[in-house]
Design an enzyme around this catalytic site. Sequence first.
Site, mmCIF file in Angstrom:
data_model
loop_
_atom_site.group_PDB
_atom_site.id
_atom_site.type_symbol
_atom_site.label_atom_id
_atom_site.label_comp_id
_atom_site.label_asym_id
_atom_site.label_seq_id
_atom_site.Cartn_x
_atom_site.Cartn_y
_atom_site.Cartn_z
ATOM 1 N N CYS A 134 0.783 -1.173 0.140
ATOM 2 C CA CYS A 134 0.131 0.051 0.036
ATOM 3 C C CYS A 134 0.922 1.212 -0.060
ATOM 4 C CB CYS A 134 -0.843 -0.117 1.159
ATOM 5 S SG CYS A 134 -2.088 -1.374 1.162
ATOM 6 N N HIS B 42 -3.123 6.895 2.733
ATOM 7 C CA HIS B 42 -3.816 5.718 1.975
ATOM 8 C C HIS B 42 -5.070 5.361 2.549
ATOM 9 C CE1 HIS B 42 -4.110 1.571 1.118
ATOM 10 N NE2 HIS B 42 -3.913 1.156 2.280
ATOM 11 N N ASN C 193 -10.364 -0.162 -0.327
ATOM 12 C CA ASN C 193 -8.977 -0.091 -0.207
ATOM 13 C C ASN C 193 -8.508 -0.571 -1.468
ATOM 14 O OD1 ASN C 193 -6.427 -0.640 0.413
ATOM 15 N ND2 ASN C 193 -6.470 -0.957 2.648
#
Length: 333
Positions: A112, A254, A284
């Site tokens: 990520c 993020h 996500n």
Amino acid sequence: MSRAAVLAGIGSCLPPRAVSNAELAPALDSSDAWIRSRTGVRRRHVADPGTATSDLAVGAGARALKSSGEPQADAVLVATTTPDHPCPATAPAVASRLGLGGVAAYDVSAVCTGFVYALATAAGLIAARAADRVLVIGAETFTSILDPTDRSTAVIFGDGAGAVVLRAGEPDEPGALGPFDLGSDGEGQDLITVPAGGSRQRLSGVPATAAEHCFRMAGKEVFWRAVRRMARSGRTVLDRAGWSPADVDRLVSHQANARIIQHLADDLGIPRDRSVSDIAEVGNTAAASIPLALDRAHADGVLRAGDRVLLTAFGGGLTWGSTVLTWPRLERA
């Protein structure tokens, strides 16, 4: 004279199929309310059969190049956890399909945090005069590595790609990236992982189960580590840039979890309403989450020219990274 990497174009690509919480919930003994309260996700986009990470990367990259007003780049970096193949890298195929065959092209693997790592790498190429223009893409088909019966992960993640074009410019002009802060902690490697498929498992002499080929995350362990690491990294780049938290107009972190985004803003001392978030609509998307959030905020007018922006991410490895920029005037592809 020193050269900076300057944001010159932006674009994104989402698979057309959006899957709501209501569609997922029955198989997971869950509900829309439960998923929203714990993750902030309402729906996520899911790649159809036959769609690969490179397909989304090409879509986002083409839009970013068009936004920049120039179809050329000297290098292509693809940040991804879900490459088309273990070997070779996905970036060369993406470059070729975009008409950029022959340029440097490689993948960046930091889960990520991958997009921020790729931005720093691209900035280094520009500073070293190895490139004048770099296309940086974060692209994922994360649903391809999920266990559809694992409620802790199946409800959170989605697929998509976002991209930016960086050009050589001056350190004090709008869009210039930096300073950067990057870090890692390999002692936490098992907290965010796909156990099987690599040399560690293949050479263990123990056959892998089907479940071990799926993504695993120790959510409770990761939650506060993510907040603390992103906050510390964010404060580091603010200090290096000579900014205070009050100077930040938009925090783009993020998109891990809505509660992480909120706690991060609190820890940094930045009002929650300055956080950019699209997790409700896309979930996500790992390495794609920051460029997707940036492109949506730009398109919606949430990000405006002159806004001071803090980018920060946390991911598997464990890895983290941050940078800042003043938002430039960009065309929408």
